[in-house]
Design a protein around this motif. Structure first.
Motif, PDB file in Angstrom:
ATOM      1  N   GLN A 117       0.817  -1.218   0.000  1.00  0.00           N
ATOM      2  CA  GLN A 117       0.000   0.000   0.000  1.00  0.00           C
ATOM      3  C   GLN A 117       0.852   1.269   0.000  1.00  0.00           C
ATOM      4  OE1 GLN A 117      -3.099  -0.176   2.866  1.00  0.00           O
ATOM      5  NE2 GLN A 117      -3.840   1.859   2.432  1.00  0.00           N
ATOM      6  N   ASP A 118       1.961   1.248   0.732  1.00  0.00           N
ATOM      7  CA  ASP A 118       2.745   2.485   0.826  1.00  0.00           C
ATOM      8  C   ASP A 118       3.934   2.483  -0.122  1.00  0.00           C
ATOM      9  OD1 ASP A 118       3.865   0.484   2.218  1.00  0.00           O
ATOM     10  OD2 ASP A 118       4.151   1.555   4.091  1.00  0.00           O
ATOM     11  N   LEU A 124     -14.831  -4.048  -6.632  1.00  0.00           N
ATOM     12  CA  LEU A 124     -15.619  -2.815  -6.600  1.00  0.00           C
ATOM     13  C   LEU A 124     -14.916  -1.746  -5.762  1.00  0.00           C
ATOM     14  CD1 LEU A 124     -18.381  -1.635  -7.464  1.00  0.00           C
ATOM     15  CD2 LEU A 124     -19.220  -2.332  -5.226  1.00  0.00           C
ATOM     16  N   GLY A 125     -14.803  -0.564  -6.334  1.00  0.00           N
ATOM     17  CA  GLY A 125     -14.224   0.550  -5.586  1.00  0.00           C
ATOM     18  C   GLY A 125     -12.726   0.687  -5.730  1.00  0.00           C
ATOM     19  N   PHE A 126     -12.103  -0.216  -6.491  1.00  0.00           N
ATOM     20  CA  PHE A 126     -10.653  -0.129  -6.695  1.00  0.00           C
ATOM     21  C   PHE A 126     -10.354  -0.190  -8.187  1.00  0.00           C
ATOM     22  CE2 PHE A 126     -11.190  -1.806  -2.457  1.00  0.00           C
ATOM     23  CZ  PHE A 126     -10.287  -1.045  -1.735  1.00  0.00           C
ATOM     24  N   ASP A 127      -9.363   0.549  -8.589  1.00  0.00           N
ATOM     25  CA  ASP A 127      -8.986   0.552  -9.996  1.00  0.00           C
ATOM     26  C   ASP A 127      -7.461   0.629 -10.086  1.00  0.00           C
ATOM     27  OD1 ASP A 127      -9.165   0.533 -12.665  1.00  0.00           O
ATOM     28  OD2 ASP A 127     -10.064   2.514 -12.892  1.00  0.00           O
ATOM     29  N   PRO A 128      -6.801  -0.477  -9.727  1.00  0.00           N
ATOM     30  CA  PRO A 128      -5.338  -0.411  -9.651  1.00  0.00           C
ATOM     31  C   PRO A 128      -4.696  -0.215 -11.014  1.00  0.00           C
ATOM     32  CG  PRO A 128      -6.080  -2.662  -9.406  1.00  0.00           C
ATOM     33  CD  PRO A 128      -7.299  -1.816  -9.442  1.00  0.00           C
ATOM     34  N   HIS A 144      -1.385   7.489   2.266  1.00  0.00           N
ATOM     35  CA  HIS A 144      -1.374   6.145   1.672  1.00  0.00           C
ATOM     36  C   HIS A 144      -2.623   5.349   2.049  1.00  0.00           C
ATOM     37  CE1 HIS A 144       2.476   5.796  -0.280  1.00  0.00           C
ATOM     38  NE2 HIS A 144       3.022   6.476   0.700  1.00  0.00           N
ATOM     39  N   PHE A 145      -3.192   5.627   3.223  1.00  0.00           N
ATOM     40  CA  PHE A 145      -4.288   4.758   3.655  1.00  0.00           C
ATOM     41  C   PHE A 145      -5.518   4.900   2.780  1.00  0.00           C
ATOM     42  CE2 PHE A 145      -6.842   7.979   5.555  1.00  0.00           C
ATOM     43  CZ  PHE A 145      -6.082   8.765   6.403  1.00  0.00           C
ATOM     44  N   PHE A 146      -5.594   5.985   1.972  1.00  0.00           N
ATOM     45  CA  PHE A 146      -6.744   6.116   1.078  1.00  0.00           C
ATOM     46  C   PHE A 146      -6.737   5.031   0.009  1.00  0.00           C
ATOM     47  CE2 PHE A 146      -7.039  10.600   2.547  1.00  0.00           C
ATOM     48  CZ  PHE A 146      -8.340  10.512   2.994  1.00  0.00           C
ATOM     49  N   LYS A 147      -5.539   4.484  -0.269  1.00  0.00           N
ATOM     50  CA  LYS A 147      -5.478   3.413  -1.265  1.00  0.00           C
ATOM     51  C   LYS A 147      -6.249   2.189  -0.798  1.00  0.00           C
ATOM     52  CE  LYS A 147      -0.835   4.239  -2.892  1.00  0.00           C
ATOM     53  NZ  LYS A 147       0.476   3.599  -2.860  1.00  0.00           N
ATOM     54  N   GLY A 148      -6.416   2.080   0.505  1.00  0.00           N
ATOM     55  CA  GLY A 148      -7.111   0.910   1.027  1.00  0.00           C
ATOM     56  C   GLY A 148      -8.612   1.088   1.135  1.00  0.00           C
ATOM     57  N   TYR A 149      -9.121   2.301   0.891  1.00  0.00           N
ATOM     58  CA  TYR A 149     -10.557   2.543   0.996  1.00  0.00           C
ATOM     59  C   TYR A 149     -11.218   2.374  -0.359  1.00  0.00           C
ATOM     60  CZ  TYR A 149     -10.427   4.480   5.675  1.00  0.00           C
ATOM     61  OH  TYR A 149     -10.301   4.631   7.017  1.00  0.00           O
ATOM     62  N   PRO A 150     -12.206   1.484  -0.446  1.00  0.00           N
ATOM     63  CA  PRO A 150     -12.907   1.363  -1.725  1.00  0.00           C
ATOM     64  C   PRO A 150     -13.536   2.701  -2.109  1.00  0.00           C
ATOM     65  CG  PRO A 150     -14.011   0.084  -0.005  1.00  0.00           C
ATOM     66  CD  PRO A 150     -12.752   0.591   0.585  1.00  0.00           C
ATOM     67  N   GLY A 151     -13.560   3.026  -3.356  1.00  0.00           N
ATOM     68  CA  GLY A 151     -14.128   4.299  -3.789  1.00  0.00           C
ATOM     69  C   GLY A 151     -13.081   5.382  -3.795  1.00  0.00           C
ATOM     70  N   PHE A 152     -12.569   5.722  -2.619  1.00  0.00           N
ATOM     71  CA  PHE A 152     -11.507   6.729  -2.541  1.00  0.00           C
ATOM     72  C   PHE A 152     -10.294   6.285  -3.350  1.00  0.00           C
ATOM     73  CE2 PHE A 152     -13.596   8.247   1.377  1.00  0.00           C
ATOM     74  CZ  PHE A 152     -13.630   9.582   1.048  1.00  0.00           C
ATOM     75  N   SER A 153     -10.007   4.994  -3.222  1.00  0.00           N
ATOM     76  CA  SER A 153      -8.861   4.429  -3.921  1.00  0.00           C
ATOM     77  C   SER A 153      -8.979   4.654  -5.425  1.00  0.00           C
ATOM     78  CB  SER A 153      -8.802   2.943  -3.599  1.00  0.00           C
ATOM     79  OG  SER A 153      -8.027   2.262  -4.530  1.00  0.00           O
ATOM     80  N   MET A 154     -10.216   4.681  -5.911  1.00  0.00           N
ATOM     81  CA  MET A 154     -10.462   4.845  -7.341  1.00  0.00           C
ATOM     82  C   MET A 154     -10.564   6.316  -7.712  1.00  0.00           C
ATOM     83  SD  MET A 154     -13.208   2.330  -8.957  1.00  0.00           S
ATOM     84  CE  MET A 154     -14.500   3.339  -9.576  1.00  0.00           C
ATOM     85  N   LYS A 185      -7.940   9.684  -9.875  1.00  0.00           N
ATOM     86  CA  LYS A 185      -8.596  10.203 -11.084  1.00  0.00           C
ATOM     87  C   LYS A 185      -8.694  11.727 -11.081  1.00  0.00           C
ATOM     88  CE  LYS A 185     -11.561   6.412 -12.620  1.00  0.00           C
ATOM     89  NZ  LYS A 185     -10.448   5.532 -12.729  1.00  0.00           N
TER      90      LYS A 185
END
Lengths: 266, 307
Positions: A126-127, A199-203, B128-138, B142
């Motif tokens: 993640q980091d 859902l909610g991720f777009d790596p 960095h922790f926003f990468k772990g939140y669905p929605g925010f991560s996307m 953008k």
């Protein structure tokens, strides 16, 4: 070009076969010898195939008998679906050690070693930074067996390079390969009729076309590039984007069968 | 989608009267084999996404609707000192942070995109922790969010020569209560100064007034935080009773964004980032500058709602 007598370990892998095909076309290359446990999958003209296990004494005998000056190691398994974790470890770590052992020694005629590694070396946390350069190392210990293998194999290669300063050692860290002929977990995933995503991720993802992988390996054989190099297509693409792009790429590139079926359905 | 010659070829085809050919059934298509990818349905068929994951189309949509409304009608932003932001080349923008879900970043980005003479595009450093939140991560990548990693900052400033906005107070700034408003928290560990020094980029301090009142935090709900596992659960006029909707419910405070004179980092000698004392001093000076400016602005403000 200084490489005239070339040994390819892992000839039955897609990359090994493609590299042998490219090199045997060149009249400047005197000999291409390929070793592997299984026979090669691609048609080869003058490449000599020797069926051996990754045993260092056997490979060493071949190296000395054929006066090999360049060894290209394409065996590394970077995809967990190809084989079991235990066999992958055997192949990636122990196999690499054996190949390197066969190339080392004071009387060795090997002047260049090209090692095909994987961008899995960097892992995925993640980091992490958004982009890894060759000088960076993964900030945390490896998570999966494959990643651990890649890190271990590379450290063996680094050690080899330090002990043999006269040998050009090239390490190539490849991104995931994509293309009509290559079979990886990614191509299988993109072959699914409906591609599942979280859902909610777009790596973001990075790929390299199969022809370019073969091209990079050939380039490393033809030019002396000591050190570590990342090999990936320029830019990164979010999953939603490449999935849609591959929906079309499937039709365009992943073989006739798919092209026919998907054109009629669209 | 890879950009191939086929796409441009298709556009040429589309301009001719035979443009309908590609849409006809598959049997006829096989004869000319045009590239049909432009006809594929997609949520964003022609978006441009850069290497960081920023979508031109999505951020423009977001900018024209929601941000535009907040910027002009809701917060009625007043911008001062825009000439302190360089016309080209990198700069690290450093601002105070406030509000439960801070609107200040979007307003600063909007100000530079719309009102700066060069319409500069800004990247915002996010945790960095926003990468772990669905929605925010996307969503965050953008609209121009980049994870706060020294390597990322260096790439943005040094290699790509962009404007980068950072909130050195971080989560400590958004967590602070209404009674502590406009009192700056510790500025991290000075990492932002180090990053600017390495890139040789000037630091532009920014003072934002109004964001504290737009979403005042009265308390931190520790129990709720433990139960939900969220990063923070503030008690605001709208949260937690409106749930996720509260993220867009701001009070109509008047915003004033003041860009302060830049601090150069390229004239501090050889490798100034090795001198930790200097890094801390610069960090402290910038914090003091913003703090003084904030007190000055708040002191001169006659009304929270009308400025």
């Amino acid at each position: 070009m200084t490489s005239k007598r070339i040994l390819i370990t892992g000839l039955s892998t897609y990359w090994g076969g493609r590299l042998a095909q490219a090199l045997e076309q060149d009249p400047a290359v005197e000999t291409v010898i390929g070793v592997d446990k299984r026979p090669p999958k691609v048609a080869l003209e003058r490449t000599e195939f020797v069926r051996v296990e990754d045993h260092h004494s056997l490979i060493r005998r071949i190296v000395q008998a054929a006066e090999i000056d360049t060894v290209v190691d394409t065996r590394l398994v970077a995809d967990a679906i190809v084989t079991s974790p235990r066999l992958a470890h055997e192949n990636n770590v122990i196999g690499t050690m054996n190949v390197l052992a066969a190339c080392s020694g004071p009387d060795s005629c090997v002047r260049k070693v090209v090692f095909k590694s994987s961008a899995r070396y960097y892992g995925c946390e993640q980091d992490d930074p958004a982009f890894f350069t060759e000088a960076m190392r993964r900030p945390k210990p490896a998570r999966t067996g494959i990643e651990r293998d890649v890190v271990e194999a590379e450290s063996a290669v680094r050690e080899f390079a330090e002990r043999n300063p006269g040998t050009v050692v090239t390490t190539l860290r490849f991104a995931n390969g994509l293309g009509p002929a290559v079979r990886t977990s990614y191509t299988r995933y993109l072959d699914l009729p409906l591609i599942p995503t979280i859902l909610g991720f777009d790596p973001r993802h990075q790929f390299l076309h199969e022809d370019d992988i073969a091209g990079v390996l050939e380039h490393a054989v033809r030019t002396d590039l000591a050190g570590v190099y990342n090999a990936a297509a320029g830019g990164a693409s979010p999953a939603a984007r490449f999935a849609r792009g591959a929906g079309c790429a499937t039709r365009r590139t992943l073989g006739e069968r798919r092209r026919n079926s998907s054109t009629s359905s669209s | 989608m890879p950009d191939t010659p086929g796409r441009t070829a298709l556009r040429d085809v589309a301009e001719t009267p035979d443009a309908l050919v590609p849409t006809s059934p598959a049997g006829e298509v096989a004869t000319s084999k045009p590239d049909l990818r432009d006809f594929l349905p997609g949520i964003e068929p022609d978006r441009v996404v850069d290497d960081w994951g920023r979508s031109e189309r999505f951020s423009a949509l977001f900018d024209k609707t929601l941000v535009d409304f907040y910027y002009h009608l809701w917060f009625r932003c007043t911008i001062e000192g825009l000439e302190n932001v360089p016309d080209d080349g990198p700069a690290l923008l450093v601002s105070n942070h406030s509000g439960a879900l801070p609107p200040d970043a979007m307003m600063i980005m909007k100000a530079l995109r719309d009102e700066h003479p060069k319409h500069r595009d800004v990247r915002v450093l996010v945790e960095h922790f926003f990468k772990g939140y669905p929605g925010f991560s996307m969503l965050l990548p953008k609209i121009g969010g980049v994870a706060a990693h020294p390597a990322n900052v260096h790439r943005l400033l040094h290699d790509e020569r962009r404007l980068v906005l950072v909130f050195p107070e971080g989560a400590k700034g958004t967590e602070k209560l209404y009674k502590d408003r406009y009192r700056l928290r510790r500025f991290g560990r000075g990492g932002f100064v180090e990053a600017a020094m390495r890139a040789g980029a000037p630091i532009v301090p920014i003072a934002v007034v109004g964001a504290e009142e737009s979403q005042p935090v009265f308390a931190q709900l520790g129990l709720l935080k433990k139960l939900t596992g969220l990063a923070y659960t503030p008690l605001t006029p709208t949260f937690p009773h409106f749930g996720a909707l509260a993220a867009l419910m701001y009070l109509p405070a008047k915003f004033t964004i003041r860009f302060l004179p830049p601090v150069r980092t390229d004239d501090m000698g050889e490798e100034p980032w090795e001198d930790k004392g200097l890094v801390q001093t610069v960090s402290h000076d910038i914090r003091a500058t913003i703090q003084e400016e904030l007190f000055d602005m708040v002191g001169k403000r006659r009304s929270v709602w009308f400025g």
